[in-house]
Enzyme design. Structure first.
Site, PDB file in Angstrom:
ATOM      1  N   SER A  87      31.977  40.678 -67.671  1.00 37.50           N
ATOM      2  CA  SER A  87      31.021  41.233 -68.625  1.00 37.50           C
ATOM      3  C   SER A  87      30.646  40.247 -69.719  1.00 37.50           C
ATOM      4  O   SER A  87      29.953  40.604 -70.664  1.00 37.50           O
ATOM      5  CB  SER A  87      31.604  42.489 -69.267  1.00 37.50           C
ATOM      6  OG  SER A  87      32.723  42.166 -70.060  1.00 37.50           O
ATOM      7  N   THR A 215      31.262  43.060 -73.070  1.00 37.78           N
ATOM      8  CA  THR A 215      31.274  42.540 -74.444  1.00 37.78           C
ATOM      9  C   THR A 215      32.679  42.293 -74.983  1.00 37.78           C
ATOM     10  O   THR A 215      33.589  43.078 -74.750  1.00 37.78           O
ATOM     11  CB  THR A 215      30.564  43.503 -75.439  1.00 37.78           C
ATOM     12  OG1 THR A 215      29.322  43.897 -74.910  1.00 37.78           O
ATOM     13  CG2 THR A 215      30.370  42.859 -76.798  1.00 37.78           C
ATOM     14  N   THR A 233      28.476  38.510 -74.882  1.00 40.91           N
ATOM     15  CA  THR A 233      28.365  39.487 -73.792  1.00 40.91           C
ATOM     16  C   THR A 233      27.285  39.088 -72.795  1.00 40.91           C
ATOM     17  O   THR A 233      26.384  38.307 -73.126  1.00 40.91           O
ATOM     18  CB  THR A 233      27.991  40.877 -74.365  1.00 40.91           C
ATOM     19  OG1 THR A 233      28.082  41.856 -73.337  1.00 40.91           O
ATOM     20  CG2 THR A 233      26.571  40.894 -74.915  1.00 40.91           C
ATOM     21  N   ARG A 243      15.898  42.517 -72.183  1.00 41.31           N
ATOM     22  CA  ARG A 243      16.531  43.477 -73.113  1.00 41.31           C
ATOM     23  C   ARG A 243      17.624  42.778 -73.915  1.00 41.31           C
ATOM     24  O   ARG A 243      18.512  42.157 -73.359  1.00 41.31           O
ATOM     25  CB  ARG A 243      17.129  44.635 -72.314  1.00 41.31           C
ATOM     26  CG  ARG A 243      17.906  45.667 -73.141  1.00 41.31           C
ATOM     27  CD  ARG A 243      19.400  45.444 -73.037  1.00 41.31           C
ATOM     28  NE  ARG A 243      20.171  46.561 -73.610  1.00 41.31           N
ATOM     29  CZ  ARG A 243      21.465  46.501 -73.866  1.00 41.31           C
ATOM     30  NH1 ARG A 243      22.137  45.384 -73.615  1.00 41.31           N
ATOM     31  NH2 ARG A 243      22.107  47.526 -74.366  1.00 41.31           N
ATOM     32  N   GLY A 245      20.699  43.547 -76.417  1.00 40.39           N
ATOM     33  CA  GLY A 245      21.522  44.637 -76.941  1.00 40.39           C
ATOM     34  C   GLY A 245      21.843  44.394 -78.404  1.00 40.39           C
ATOM     35  O   GLY A 245      21.136  43.677 -79.115  1.00 40.39           O
ATOM     36  N   ASP A 246      22.927  44.993 -78.840  1.00 39.93           N
ATOM     37  CA  ASP A 246      23.346  44.845 -80.233  1.00 39.93           C
ATOM     38  C   ASP A 246      24.057  43.513 -80.500  1.00 39.93           C
ATOM     39  O   ASP A 246      24.091  43.034 -81.644  1.00 39.93           O
ATOM     40  CB  ASP A 246      24.284  45.992 -80.622  1.00 39.93           C
ATOM     41  CG  ASP A 246      25.522  46.033 -79.732  1.00 39.93           C
ATOM     42  OD1 ASP A 246      25.379  45.853 -78.508  1.00 39.93           O
ATOM     43  OD2 ASP A 246      26.628  46.241 -80.250  1.00 39.93           O
ATOM     44  N   THR A 266      31.436  47.211 -79.342  1.00 41.26           N
ATOM     45  CA  THR A 266      31.196  47.149 -77.904  1.00 41.26           C
ATOM     46  C   THR A 266      30.595  48.494 -77.499  1.00 41.26           C
ATOM     47  O   THR A 266      30.639  49.454 -78.264  1.00 41.26           O
ATOM     48  CB  THR A 266      32.497  46.905 -77.111  1.00 41.26           C
ATOM     49  OG1 THR A 266      33.451  47.922 -77.475  1.00 41.26           O
ATOM     50  CG2 THR A 266      33.099  45.557 -77.416  1.00 41.26           C
ATOM     51  N   GLY A 267      30.062  48.543 -76.298  1.00 39.31           N
ATOM     52  CA  GLY A 267      29.468  49.802 -75.830  1.00 39.31           C
ATOM     53  C   GLY A 267      27.961  49.728 -75.828  1.00 39.31           C
ATOM     54  O   GLY A 267      27.377  48.644 -75.901  1.00 39.31           O
ATOM     55  N   GLY A 269      24.532  49.269 -76.715  1.00 44.10           N
ATOM     56  CA  GLY A 269      23.984  48.581 -77.869  1.00 44.10           C
ATOM     57  C   GLY A 269      22.897  49.342 -78.593  1.00 44.10           C
ATOM     58  O   GLY A 269      22.746  49.215 -79.815  1.00 44.10           O
TER      59      GLY A 269
HETATM   60  N1  GLY Z   1      27.050  46.148 -76.494  1.00 51.59           N
HETATM   61  C1  GLY Z   1      26.501  45.332 -75.505  1.00 51.59           C
HETATM   62  C2  GLY Z   1      25.206  45.775 -75.014  1.00 51.59           C
HETATM   63  O1  GLY Z   1      24.801  46.895 -75.192  1.00 51.59           O
HETATM   64  O2  GLY Z   1      24.538  44.986 -74.407  1.00 51.59           O
END
Ligand code: GLY
Length: 354
Positions: A87, A215, A233, A243, A245-246, A266-267, A269
């Site tokens: 990941s 992540t 990540t 895309r 993410g966060d 994590t999780g 985003g």
């Molecule tokens: N937290 C990583 C993502 O959503 O890409």
């Protein structure tokens, strides 16, 4: 637990290694006898999950009196090339087109400088590229093909960062989309996997086929009480190309606040971005909340204010402060994080009740 470095031995070594540095930086009142001035839990590394290869690499820097920024960078780099981590970095999760696009941010509390790359391709160490954005440019974030080109100019080799595992994931993933295209369908793919794999391997591989956000957050406080963080990540597996993410967004997947602490997420985003997750955690710590309570507050906002109480997603906050405290809060109920300080290394179950 690794107790090879005793606290006393560590403090003597760290004081020797950093005394000159502290004086140079104009901190005449800084107590160089760290045995007296440094809280019990410092220096401290925290990594999300149980990725001990990352915490060990970060601790390897901190234990010799190294800087928090170098420690989090070392921890992230270890994760980015760890062969069984699907990941992050090399062998990370491919996007909808089968391409691995990596996101990363790094932040230095001492200077409050930060750098990030989004959707970077073919680069083994996005953490290094993010640090180079911070240290070599006046910008905070570079994305897409321009991030890859930036890294190339900085001396990175652009290479194929897929692995047999990531290619295998993609082949199986596209087979799940439709029964009417030319890719073998999900049922056949699953049956084939069942036939081919021993039961011990099957569960792991089936879990790998689920979409994940992977992540890693690496956070550290060093003997000078300087704080730093890095989040790296490959992002959501099967994501739409482009895309972000966060993770590369300062304030969302990572934030560091001088003299306060650091936080990472994590999780999923999208949920983190909506509540400026890591910034929220750091602001709550600035107001005096513990890392766990501050993380809880960010998760509460995520659930209450953006999802009307519907917590059907997995997001996890981790945080540390300059007092050597640490904590985590999650929506899903299954969160762990790993810390490393002079007492050794420990993987801890985070909190999960709102
Ligand atoms: N937290 C990583 C993502 O959503 O890409």
């Amino acid at each position: 637990m690794n107790r090879s470095v005793s606290r006393r031995g560590f403090l003597e070594k760290a004081a020797g290694a950093t005394a000159g540095v502290a004086a140079l930086k104009g901190f005449p009142n800084l107590n160089l006898n760290y045995g007296v001035g440094l809280p019990e839990g410092l220096p401290l590394v925290l990594v999300s999950g149980s990725k001990t290869w990352a915490s060990d690499a970060a601790w390897g820097v901190l234990k010799d009196g190294g800087e928090a920024l170098d420690a989090v960078h070392a921890g992230a780099m270890a994760a980015e090339v760890y062969p069984r981590d699907s990941s992050v970095g090399v062998g990370g999760s491919p996007n909808e087109d089968g391409v691995i696009q990596l996101d990363c941010s790094i932040m230095d509390g001492k200077s409050m400088q930060c750098g990030a790359v989004g959707c970077i391709e073919g680069i083994e160490h996005p953490s290094t590229a993010a640090r180079q954005v911070m240290e070599w440019t006046d910008h905070c974030m570079i994305v897409g093909p321009y991030a890859t080109e930036f890294a190339r100019k900085m001396g990175h080799t652009v290479t194929d960062i897929s692995s047999e595992g990531s290619r295998d994931w993609y082949r199986r993933w596209i087979g799940r989309h439709s029964d009417s295209d030319d890719w073998f369908n999900a049922a056949e793919s699953a049956a084939k996997m069942k036939r081919e794999l021993p039961p011990s391997e099957l569960g792991r591989r089936q879990r790998e086929l689920e979409r994940n956000h992977g992540t890693i957050n690496v956070l550290a406080v060093d003997v000078r009480r300087d704080v730093a963080g890095c989040t790296t990540t490959s992002g959501l597996s099967g994501k739409i190309p482009g895309r972000c993410g966060d993770s590369p967004i300062i304030g969302a997947g990572l934030y560091v606040l001088r003299d306060v602490g650091a936080a990472g997420f994590t999780g999923r985003g999208e949920e983190v971005i909506r509540v400026c997750g890591s910034f929220t955690v750091c602001e709550q710590m600035r107001r005096g909340l513990s890392p766990t309570e501050a993380s809880r507050e960010a998760i509460r906002r995520m659930v209450d204010e953006t999802n009307e109480g519907n917590a059907n997603f997995s997001d996890n906050a981790v945080a540390i402060n300059v007092k050597g405290e640490h904590g985590s809060f999650t929506v899903s109920g299954r969160s762990r994080y790993t810390i490393h300080n002079t007492d050794g290394r420990q993987t801890i179950q985070g909190e999960a009740r709102l």
